[in-house]
Write a protein that holds these residues in place. Structure first.
Motif, PDB file in Angstrom:
ATOM      1  N   ALA A  72      -2.468 -13.468   2.738  1.00  0.00           N
ATOM      2  CA  ALA A  72      -2.976 -12.455   2.125  1.00  0.00           C
ATOM      3  C   ALA A  72      -4.032 -12.762   0.881  1.00  0.00           C
ATOM      4  CB  ALA A  72      -1.753 -11.405   1.357  1.00  0.00           C
ATOM      5  N   HIS A  73      -4.897 -11.835   0.644  1.00  0.00           N
ATOM      6  CA  HIS A  73      -5.696 -12.145  -0.557  1.00  0.00           C
ATOM      7  C   HIS A  73      -5.358 -11.571  -1.979  1.00  0.00           C
ATOM      8  CE1 HIS A  73      -9.677 -13.059  -2.302  1.00  0.00           C
ATOM      9  NE2 HIS A  73      -9.970 -11.840  -2.600  1.00  0.00           N
ATOM     10  N   SER A  74      -4.280 -10.698  -1.731  1.00  0.00           N
ATOM     11  CA  SER A  74      -3.796  -9.869  -3.025  1.00  0.00           C
ATOM     12  C   SER A  74      -2.473 -10.368  -3.178  1.00  0.00           C
ATOM     13  CB  SER A  74      -4.335  -8.484  -2.686  1.00  0.00           C
ATOM     14  OG  SER A  74      -5.469  -8.202  -2.492  1.00  0.00           O
ATOM     15  N   ASN A  75      -2.142 -10.029  -4.575  1.00  0.00           N
ATOM     16  CA  ASN A  75      -0.732 -10.133  -4.811  1.00  0.00           C
ATOM     17  C   ASN A  75      -0.040  -8.901  -5.022  1.00  0.00           C
ATOM     18  OD1 ASN A  75      -0.283 -12.906  -5.187  1.00  0.00           O
ATOM     19  ND2 ASN A  75      -0.759 -12.995  -7.405  1.00  0.00           N
ATOM     20  N   LYS A  76      -0.390  -8.151  -5.943  1.00  0.00           N
ATOM     21  CA  LYS A  76       0.176  -6.597  -6.187  1.00  0.00           C
ATOM     22  C   LYS A  76      -0.551  -5.511  -5.366  1.00  0.00           C
ATOM     23  CE  LYS A  76       2.004  -3.607  -9.382  1.00  0.00           C
ATOM     24  NZ  LYS A  76       2.974  -3.515 -10.284  1.00  0.00           N
ATOM     25  N   VAL A  77      -0.172  -4.733  -4.500  1.00  0.00           N
ATOM     26  CA  VAL A  77      -0.850  -3.714  -3.905  1.00  0.00           C
ATOM     27  C   VAL A  77      -0.183  -2.342  -4.224  1.00  0.00           C
ATOM     28  CG1 VAL A  77      -1.368  -2.827  -1.605  1.00  0.00           C
ATOM     29  CG2 VAL A  77      -1.233  -5.280  -2.142  1.00  0.00           C
ATOM     30  N   ASP A  78      -0.742  -1.462  -4.736  1.00  0.00           N
ATOM     31  CA  ASP A  78      -0.458  -0.172  -4.922  1.00  0.00           C
ATOM     32  C   ASP A  78      -1.198   0.930  -4.087  1.00  0.00           C
ATOM     33  OD1 ASP A  78       0.673   2.166  -6.146  1.00  0.00           O
ATOM     34  OD2 ASP A  78       0.381   1.597  -8.288  1.00  0.00           O
ATOM     35  N   LEU A  79      -0.278   1.836  -3.197  1.00  0.00           N
ATOM     36  CA  LEU A  79      -1.044   2.852  -2.744  1.00  0.00           C
ATOM     37  C   LEU A  79      -0.534   4.029  -2.758  1.00  0.00           C
ATOM     38  CD1 LEU A  79      -0.537   0.896   1.074  1.00  0.00           C
ATOM     39  CD2 LEU A  79      -2.897   1.289  -0.078  1.00  0.00           C
ATOM     40  N   ASP A  80      -1.181   5.040  -3.024  1.00  0.00           N
ATOM     41  CA  ASP A  80      -1.060   6.284  -3.292  1.00  0.00           C
ATOM     42  C   ASP A  80      -1.460   7.494  -2.473  1.00  0.00           C
ATOM     43  OD1 ASP A  80       0.228   8.463  -4.659  1.00  0.00           O
ATOM     44  OD2 ASP A  80      -0.936   8.349  -6.239  1.00  0.00           O
ATOM     45  N   PHE A  81      -0.599   7.928  -1.377  1.00  0.00           N
ATOM     46  CA  PHE A  81      -1.101   9.057  -0.573  1.00  0.00           C
ATOM     47  C   PHE A  81      -0.761  10.183  -0.903  1.00  0.00           C
ATOM     48  CE2 PHE A  81       0.008   5.010   1.657  1.00  0.00           C
ATOM     49  CZ  PHE A  81      -1.191   4.833   2.774  1.00  0.00           C
ATOM     50  N   ASP A  82      -1.524  11.253  -0.790  1.00  0.00           N
ATOM     51  CA  ASP A  82      -1.600  12.713  -1.016  1.00  0.00           C
ATOM     52  C   ASP A  82      -2.023  13.404   0.213  1.00  0.00           C
ATOM     53  OD1 ASP A  82      -1.062  15.017  -2.015  1.00  0.00           O
ATOM     54  OD2 ASP A  82      -2.444  14.847  -3.781  1.00  0.00           O
ATOM     55  N   VAL A  97      -5.807  12.079   0.929  1.00  0.00           N
ATOM     56  CA  VAL A  97      -6.421  11.087  -0.083  1.00  0.00           C
ATOM     57  C   VAL A  97      -5.647  10.079  -0.201  1.00  0.00           C
ATOM     58  CG1 VAL A  97      -7.368  11.257  -2.378  1.00  0.00           C
ATOM     59  CG2 VAL A  97      -7.666  13.113  -0.847  1.00  0.00           C
ATOM     60  N   VAL A  98      -6.297   8.949  -0.295  1.00  0.00           N
ATOM     61  CA  VAL A  98      -5.511   7.581  -0.547  1.00  0.00           C
ATOM     62  C   VAL A  98      -6.204   6.924  -1.609  1.00  0.00           C
ATOM     63  CG1 VAL A  98      -4.684   5.237   0.298  1.00  0.00           C
ATOM     64  CG2 VAL A  98      -4.885   7.374   2.093  1.00  0.00           C
ATOM     65  N   HIS A  99      -5.449   6.711  -2.640  1.00  0.00           N
ATOM     66  CA  HIS A  99      -5.798   5.846  -3.947  1.00  0.00           C
ATOM     67  C   HIS A  99      -5.037   4.452  -3.512  1.00  0.00           C
ATOM     68  CE1 HIS A  99      -7.471   9.339  -5.955  1.00  0.00           C
ATOM     69  NE2 HIS A  99      -6.238  10.031  -5.483  1.00  0.00           N
ATOM     70  N   TYR A 100      -6.016   3.550  -3.739  1.00  0.00           N
ATOM     71  CA  TYR A 100      -5.433   2.000  -3.629  1.00  0.00           C
ATOM     72  C   TYR A 100      -5.913   1.264  -4.744  1.00  0.00           C
ATOM     73  CZ  TYR A 100      -9.944   0.431  -1.760  1.00  0.00           C
ATOM     74  OH  TYR A 100     -11.152   0.112  -1.473  1.00  0.00           O
TER      75      TYR A 100
END
Length: 132
Positions: A72-82, A97-100
Motif C-alpha cells: 500500500a502507498h498510504s498509511n491512514k485511510v478515511d472513507l465516508d459514504f453517503d 457520494v464518497v469522500h476519501y
C-alpha cells in the motif's frame, strides 16, 4: 486450548459491541452499528433503520493500511459514504457520494477527493452520472 478460545472469543465479542461512546461518536455521531478492531473502525447510520435501502452513512477508518496490505502507498485511510436511495425503494434511482482521504507513507502528503454516482430518470431518459 478451550480456555484460550474462550478468552479470544470474549475479547472479540467485547470489541465488536462497539468502542466506548466517545470513540463511537467521534467516528460519526450516534451510530446504528459500529465495529472497532485492530485499527479498523467502521460506523453505520441508517436514514430509516426499518428500511436500510433508503440510505444512510457509512464510515471506514483504517489507522495503518500498510499493516494489512504491504504494498500500500498510504498509511491512514478515511472513507465516508453517503447513500440516498430516493423516495421509493427499488426504483433504481439513487445518489451516492464518497469522500476519501489518504495519508501517504512515502512523504507525498495527504490526498483528498470526492466521488459522486447518481442515477436519475427524466422523461424517457435514464441517466447515470459519475463525477470525481
Amino acid at each position: 486450548m478451550a480456555a484460550m478460545f474462550v478468552v479470544v472469543l470474549l475479547a472479540i465479542a467485547s470489541t465488536c459491541q462497539g468502542a466506548p461512546r466517545a470513540r463511537r461518536e467521534a467516528i460519526g455521531g450516534k451510530l446504528d452499528k459500529s465495529f472497532d478492531l485492530l485499527g479498523l473502525h467502521m460506523g453505520l447510520k441508517y436514514k430509516d433503520a426499518a428500511q436500510p435501502l433508503k440510505g444512510g452513512k457509512f464510515r471506514l477508518v483504517i489507522d495503518d493500511l500498510k499493516k494489512y496490505v504491504k504494498q500500500a502507498h498510504s498509511n491512514k485511510v478515511d472513507l465516508d459514504f453517503d447513500f440516498d436511495g430516493g423516495a421509493a425503494v427499488g426504483d433504481g434511482l439513487f445518489k451516492m457520494v464518497v469522500h476519501y482521504s489518504m495519508v501517504h507513507s512515502d512523504g507525498d502528503g495527504e490526498e483528498k477527493g470526492e466521488l459522486m454516482v447518481e442515477r436519475k430518470h427524466t422523461g424517457d431518459l435514464w441517466t447515470t452520472t459519475l463525477k470525481t
